[in-house]
Design an enzyme around this catalytic site. Structure first.
Site, short mmCIF file in Angstrom:
data_model
loop_
_atom_site.label_atom_id
_atom_site.label_comp_id
_atom_site.label_asym_id
_atom_site.label_seq_id
_atom_site.Cartn_x
_atom_site.Cartn_y
_atom_site.Cartn_z
N GLY A 20 0.78 -1.33 0.07
CA GLY A 20 0.11 -0.09 -0.02
C GLY A 20 0.75 1.25 0.18
CG ASN A 21 4.77 1.31 1.50
OD1 ASN A 21 4.56 0.14 1.00
ND2 ASN A 21 6.11 1.32 1.88
CE LYS A 66 -7.51 -8.00 2.62
NZ LYS A 66 -6.13 -7.91 3.17
CE LYS A 74 0.84 -6.13 -1.75
NZ LYS A 74 0.91 -6.74 -0.45
CE LYS A 88 3.69 -7.29 3.68
NZ LYS A 88 2.63 -7.09 2.82
#
Lengths: 312, 312
Positions: free
Chosen positions: A9-10, A127, A211, A273
């Site tokens: 997102g960043n 989520k 993602k 991740k």
């Protein structure tokens, strides 16, 4: 070298910002400069990205306009966010390439990801998506829509949807073709629009595919040399937020699995991740790195970030 | 045979409907069945589509949520509409192909169209976009935003934006690659997201490129055998709405130009369709047809619709 990059997102807009187009353009300009460093060094890029804040804002717009415009379901909002982010990202990348005299160009391919309708995730929505509500607001919406809500650490309530595993992409063949042709390809934004196969039909579902797991699936599909997960921190840490916090340079798949099982990494953030890196490397992928955008060249060439490898 | 098809609004959702996803899915299912008839007969398809009602609804959502979510500029809303419509259209097409056992698959490539920043259209906005307002509402918004408004036949006011000519596509190379590979390609939705080149940068502009002119540009790019403009009527008429109204089977470029110059075709509807056909055929394209979706197979193979040809 071919790398699949997952942008957090960043990379798309400042954390805590308003989410305006100007903010997004500024963030994407910086992101594209970092990625152009890689292209300049002959790294072929396939770029995937998150969409949490962006699709959250699109969902909020649906809600505020609901008396006047029929709200679109989540799959359609996800596709809109791929259009929004993909357009701004391709434009920022092409501009960065042009400034450096690179002939490489970017494109965005709208991507649907196939999930299994019998994935256990559909029985346990986890989520959080869209805006946060007070308890009475959430109860009212739950009553009207049948949506499931959960309480967040800040005591506000948010809708939760299932997060099934990505199986494959509807657009696999053209995806491979444009990658082979040497373009920088933006694909599977927001984890891809999740669809299930039902007889001869594809149908969008109200779900969000992680993602990073999607990026791992993409990395396997394109036989990437590197899965690169970019986030706000330079390295993965164990004992995060405790006096024993320690940055990690390197993890084997076995160590990563052990730490995941021990609950070392939070489910909503570092967990998926690490899991994505494990997925890719365990399936024969050579190398996966979690790193920050600022140190992306180091992460690819110079040992920055946290590397997940098959064995010691 | 390769055809570039421009889908009008009625192919995407019912005229006068609410614009819900269910309505769009139903319309797109019927549209995809008609187009699958062509694929079954070995016509290679590149599909472009309008986005007027869809982007209008997205703009309206921006407005209703503006106190809470920063509204996106028009170029970004156009990209969102490409995501929305492209996703639903690709899904409907793939489902139609699967039902018939066809191996062809569809994909959507996000498309930016380059326009000239010095196009005279930028000095004279003509294209109505978004919702309609009362005069005081329009005056207030014009004062706040600097947007230009015009009065419509129903005495309501709508924002107008420039409609510059399409010059080329940013994504031309990958577009040609996926078309050559034999996929059904959805591209340049809503006329493409209009961008100008400014030094080494691409920048989105607040404008709308006519989708039929964009389709003609696309047809030239891909060396289409046929430009097929699908709309709500079976044939072009001269003397439209008068006792002398007459359906036309065939027009030469010279006749079409004469009728355009005589103001025979309204600017906002049939005019640009005829102009697009003239553009394509005058530039060496073999054949252009304006027809209804219902009679699309006749239009391609059996002389239905109105054909625009170079000479008698």
């Amino acid at each position: 070298m071919r790398a699949v990059v997952a942008l957090g997102g960043n990379a798309l807009s400042p954390v805590g910002g308003t989410g305006s187009a100007e903010e997004m353009r500024a963030s994407l300009r910086a992101t594209s400069e970092s990625l152009a460093d890689l292209v300049e060094r002959d790294v072929g890029l396939v770029i995937s990205h998150g969409n949490g804040p962006q699709v959250g804002r699109i969902l909020l717009q649906q809600e505020y306009a609901a008396d006047h415009v029929p709200p679109m379901p989540m799959d359609v909002c996800g596709a809109e966010s791929q259009g929004q982010i993909g357009y701004l990202l391709v434009q920022a990348l092409d501009s960065a390439f042009r400034r450096r005299g690179l002939s490489t160009r970017a494109l965005c391919l709208l991507t649907q990801v196939v999930v299994d309708g019998r994935d256990p995730a559909f029985r346990r929505p986890t989520k959080p998506v869209g805006p946060s509500y007070s308890r009475p607001q959430a109860q009212r919406i739950a009553h009207q829509t049948g949506h499931v809500f959960t309480i967040m650490p800040d005591k506000r309530w948010r809708r939760v949807v299932p997060s099934p595993k990505p199986l494959r992409f509807v657009e696999e063949t053209p995806l491979l073709e444009v990658i082979e042709a040497g373009h920088v390809v933006v694909a599977a934004g927001g984890g891809g629009v999740p669809v299930v196969e039902h007889r001869n039909e594809l149908r969008g579902v109200e779900a969000v595919v992680d993602k990073d797991l999607t990026a791992a699936r993409l990395a396997r599909l394109v036989h990437a040399d590197l899965l690169l997960i970019l986030t706000a921190v330079d390295k993965v840490a164990t004992g995060y937020g405790t006096p024993a916090e320690r940055a990690v340079d390197r993890l084997t798949v076995a160590e990563a699995k052990r730490l995941l099982a021990a609950g070392e990494f939070p489910e909503g953030s570092m967990g998926p991740k690490i899991e994505a890196c494990v997925d890719f490397v365990a399936a024969g992928g050579s190398r996966a790195v979690i790193a920050s955008l600022e140190h992306v060249t180091d992460a690819v060439f110079g040992g920055g970030g946290t590397e997940i490898v098959a064995h010691d």
